[in-house]
Design a protein around this motif. Structure first.
Motif, mmCIF file in Angstrom:
data_model
loop_
_atom_site.group_PDB
_atom_site.id
_atom_site.type_symbol
_atom_site.label_atom_id
_atom_site.label_comp_id
_atom_site.label_asym_id
_atom_site.label_seq_id
_atom_site.Cartn_x
_atom_site.Cartn_y
_atom_site.Cartn_z
ATOM 1 N N LEU A 121 -3.684 6.482 31.040
ATOM 2 C CA LEU A 121 -3.902 7.907 31.308
ATOM 3 C C LEU A 121 -4.031 8.761 30.054
ATOM 4 O O LEU A 121 -4.946 9.575 29.930
ATOM 5 N N PHE A 122 -3.098 8.576 29.119
ATOM 6 C CA PHE A 122 -2.999 9.492 27.988
ATOM 7 C C PHE A 122 -3.702 8.911 26.757
ATOM 8 O O PHE A 122 -3.343 7.824 26.299
ATOM 9 N N PRO A 123 -4.699 9.610 26.223
ATOM 10 C CA PRO A 123 -5.435 9.081 25.074
ATOM 11 C C PRO A 123 -4.551 8.971 23.839
ATOM 12 O O PRO A 123 -3.662 9.790 23.607
ATOM 13 N N ARG A 124 -4.793 7.924 23.059
ATOM 14 C CA ARG A 124 -3.999 7.668 21.863
ATOM 15 C C ARG A 124 -4.907 7.119 20.775
ATOM 16 O O ARG A 124 -5.794 6.309 21.037
ATOM 17 N N THR A 125 -4.682 7.567 19.557
ATOM 18 C CA THR A 125 -5.417 7.061 18.392
ATOM 19 C C THR A 125 -4.448 6.346 17.474
ATOM 20 O O THR A 125 -3.361 6.854 17.179
ATOM 21 N N ARG A 126 -4.849 5.168 17.020
ATOM 22 C CA ARG A 126 -4.005 4.386 16.113
ATOM 23 C C ARG A 126 -4.861 3.863 14.957
ATOM 24 O O ARG A 126 -6.072 3.759 15.063
ATOM 25 N N TRP A 127 -4.176 3.539 13.859
ATOM 26 C CA TRP A 127 -4.871 3.041 12.668
ATOM 27 C C TRP A 127 -4.144 1.817 12.110
ATOM 28 O O TRP A 127 -3.431 1.914 11.102
ATOM 29 N N PRO A 128 -4.270 0.653 12.734
ATOM 30 C CA PRO A 128 -3.626 -0.551 12.197
ATOM 31 C C PRO A 128 -4.281 -0.994 10.886
ATOM 32 O O PRO A 128 -5.447 -0.667 10.599
ATOM 33 N N ALA A 129 -3.529 -1.744 10.087
ATOM 34 C CA ALA A 129 -4.019 -2.196 8.782
ATOM 35 C C ALA A 129 -5.036 -3.321 8.941
ATOM 36 O O ALA A 129 -4.885 -4.196 9.795
ATOM 37 N N VAL A 130 -6.061 -3.264 8.109
ATOM 38 C CA VAL A 130 -7.045 -4.345 8.022
ATOM 39 C C VAL A 130 -6.851 -5.102 6.709
ATOM 40 O O VAL A 130 -6.903 -6.328 6.663
ATOM 41 N N ASP A 131 -6.621 -4.351 5.638
ATOM 42 C CA ASP A 131 -6.428 -4.926 4.310
ATOM 43 C C ASP A 131 -5.217 -4.235 3.685
ATOM 44 O O ASP A 131 -5.277 -3.051 3.360
ATOM 45 N N SER A 132 -4.132 -4.957 3.509
ATOM 46 C CA SER A 132 -2.870 -4.368 3.046
ATOM 47 C C SER A 132 -2.663 -4.489 1.537
ATOM 48 O O SER A 132 -1.594 -4.137 1.029
ATOM 49 N N ARG A 133 -3.665 -4.950 0.815
ATOM 50 C CA ARG A 133 -3.455 -5.200 -0.613
ATOM 51 C C ARG A 133 -3.107 -3.936 -1.382
ATOM 52 O O ARG A 133 -2.208 -3.948 -2.240
ATOM 53 N N HIS A 134 -3.790 -2.832 -1.101
ATOM 54 C CA HIS A 134 -3.481 -1.604 -1.830
ATOM 55 C C HIS A 134 -2.083 -1.097 -1.483
ATOM 56 O O HIS A 134 -1.320 -0.709 -2.373
ATOM 57 N N GLU A 135 -1.756 -1.109 -0.201
ATOM 58 C CA GLU A 135 -0.417 -0.678 0.197
ATOM 59 C C GLU A 135 0.653 -1.551 -0.444
ATOM 60 O O GLU A 135 1.711 -1.052 -0.874
ATOM 61 N N ASP A 136 0.400 -2.847 -0.545
ATOM 62 C CA ASP A 136 1.355 -3.747 -1.196
ATOM 63 C C ASP A 136 1.557 -3.350 -2.655
ATOM 64 O O ASP A 136 2.684 -3.395 -3.176
ATOM 65 N N GLU A 137 0.475 -2.960 -3.338
ATOM 66 C CA GLU A 137 0.585 -2.522 -4.728
ATOM 67 C C GLU A 137 1.428 -1.248 -4.835
ATOM 68 O O GLU A 137 2.243 -1.101 -5.756
ATOM 69 N N VAL A 138 1.220 -0.339 -3.888
ATOM 70 C CA VAL A 138 1.998 0.899 -3.883
ATOM 71 C C VAL A 138 3.475 0.592 -3.690
ATOM 72 O O VAL A 138 4.344 1.127 -4.393
ATOM 73 N N ARG A 139 3.782 -0.301 -2.761
ATOM 74 C CA ARG A 139 5.181 -0.660 -2.508
ATOM 75 C C ARG A 139 5.802 -1.353 -3.724
ATOM 76 O O ARG A 139 6.985 -1.140 -4.031
ATOM 77 N N ARG A 140 5.014 -2.178 -4.417
ATOM 78 C CA ARG A 140 5.535 -2.831 -5.630
ATOM 79 C C ARG A 140 5.868 -1.801 -6.700
ATOM 80 O O ARG A 140 6.904 -1.894 -7.376
ATOM 81 N N ALA A 141 4.983 -0.810 -6.868
ATOM 82 C CA ALA A 141 5.241 0.239 -7.856
ATOM 83 C C ALA A 141 6.494 1.031 -7.494
ATOM 84 O O ALA A 141 7.310 1.373 -8.366
ATOM 85 N N LEU A 142 6.673 1.311 -6.209
ATOM 86 C CA LEU A 142 7.858 2.023 -5.761
ATOM 87 C C LEU A 142 9.113 1.180 -5.960
ATOM 88 O O LEU A 142 10.168 1.694 -6.358
ATOM 89 N N THR A 143 9.022 -0.111 -5.686
ATOM 90 C CA THR A 143 10.159 -1.010 -5.882
ATOM 91 C C THR A 143 10.555 -1.066 -7.350
ATOM 92 O O THR A 143 11.748 -1.047 -7.695
ATOM 93 N N ASP A 144 9.567 -1.131 -8.243
ATOM 94 C CA ASP A 144 9.851 -1.145 -9.678
ATOM 95 C C ASP A 144 10.675 0.079 -10.081
ATOM 96 O O ASP A 144 11.612 -0.012 -10.884
ATOM 97 N N VAL A 145 10.306 1.234 -9.508
ATOM 98 C CA VAL A 145 10.971 2.483 -9.882
ATOM 99 C C VAL A 145 12.319 2.647 -9.190
ATOM 100 O O VAL A 145 13.315 3.024 -9.810
ATOM 101 N N LEU A 146 12.358 2.363 -7.892
ATOM 102 C CA LEU A 146 13.557 2.652 -7.097
ATOM 103 C C LEU A 146 14.620 1.556 -7.176
ATOM 104 O O LEU A 146 15.806 1.832 -7.012
ATOM 105 N N VAL A 147 14.194 0.319 -7.405
ATOM 106 C CA VAL A 147 15.135 -0.805 -7.399
ATOM 107 C C VAL A 147 15.346 -1.372 -8.794
ATOM 108 O O VAL A 147 16.473 -1.724 -9.176
ATOM 109 N N LEU A 148 14.272 -1.434 -9.580
ATOM 110 C CA LEU A 148 14.357 -2.038 -10.911
ATOM 111 C C LEU A 148 14.481 -1.002 -12.022
ATOM 112 O O LEU A 148 14.481 -1.357 -13.209
#
Length: 226
Positions: A121-148
């Motif tokens: 009944l209710f329309p919904r828009t979603r955006w699942p990942a197709v290629d996560s390589r860039h997001e993985d790089e972003v998370r690595r950079a955040l991990t370096d700063v926040l954890v390391l």
């Protein structure tokens, strides 16, 4: 790949499999804050110091400043229309931004655009990942700063500040042996902006204050409605 801070933030808020944002965080407001902070990092806007305790600091464009990204060009034009507070601007700049940013990421092959209906009944828009390589790089950079404890560059520092304002920093990295509390504390330290020029610190402070207020309001509304 060159992305906006707001695009990286949206990727972190989207579930890779479902393509949905499962959070009470007011996404448009946060993305508007990311756009405003990006303008500050680019040296295109400034937040002059208040001359009175009775007046709220206003955001204004830096004379002669130029940006290239079409979305930032529009955002800078909005800032130039008239003096507004950061709280007014993050809401205005965030309107419709999620859909526009998602469409850009779809064009780059990072996300997929899906439309369906909940319960048929209710329309919904979603955006699942197709290629996560860039997001993985972003998370690595955040991990370096926040954890390391690496020193952040301006973009990563701004991203950390936005995550701290929405209490999401500890949820987007592999914490290793660090507790959520320790990651939150590190994110708060970074959000205070020792890595940034004064103009960026001022914009960060004004934008994240507006985002924190909106996030708190959304959380209270979600709790009272449950």
């Amino acid at each position: 790949m060159t992305t906006l801070i707001a695009e990286d933030l949206l990727l972190l808020f989207l579930d890779d499999d479902s393509g949905a944002t499962n959070t009470v965080v007011p996404i448009p407001t946060v993305l508007g804050g990311a756009i405003l902070i990006e303008l500050a990092v680019a040296g295109a806007v400034e937040v002059p110091e208040r001359t009175s305790v009775w007046k709220t600091a206003k955001v204004r464009p830096v004379p002669g400043a130029r940006v290239e990204d079409p979305l930032l060009v529009e955002a800078l034009a909005t800032v130039a229309e008239k003096e507004r507070t950061a709280q007014d601007l993050v809401g205005k700049l965030g309107r419709g931004t999620r859909e526009r940013l998602a469409a850009r990421l779809v064009e780059r092959g990072i996300l997929e655009h899906r439309k369906d209906r909940v319960l048929g009944l209710f329309p919904r828009t979603r955006w699942p990942a197709v290629d996560s390589r860039h997001e993985d790089e972003v998370r690595r950079a955040l991990t370096d700063v926040l954890v390391l404890d690496a020193e952040p560059d301006p973009r990563t520092g701004a991203l950390v500040a936005l995550l701290a304002a929405t209490d999401r920093a500890h949820k987007v990295v592999d914490r290793g042996n660090r507790s959520a509390r320790e990651v939150r504390k590190r994110a708060k330290t970074i959000s205070e902006g020792a890595w940034a020029a004064k103009a960026v610190r001022d914009a960060l402070s004004a934008s994240t204050a507006a985002i924190t207020a909106a996030t708190t309001t959304a959380a209270v509304a979600g709790t009272s409605g449950s």
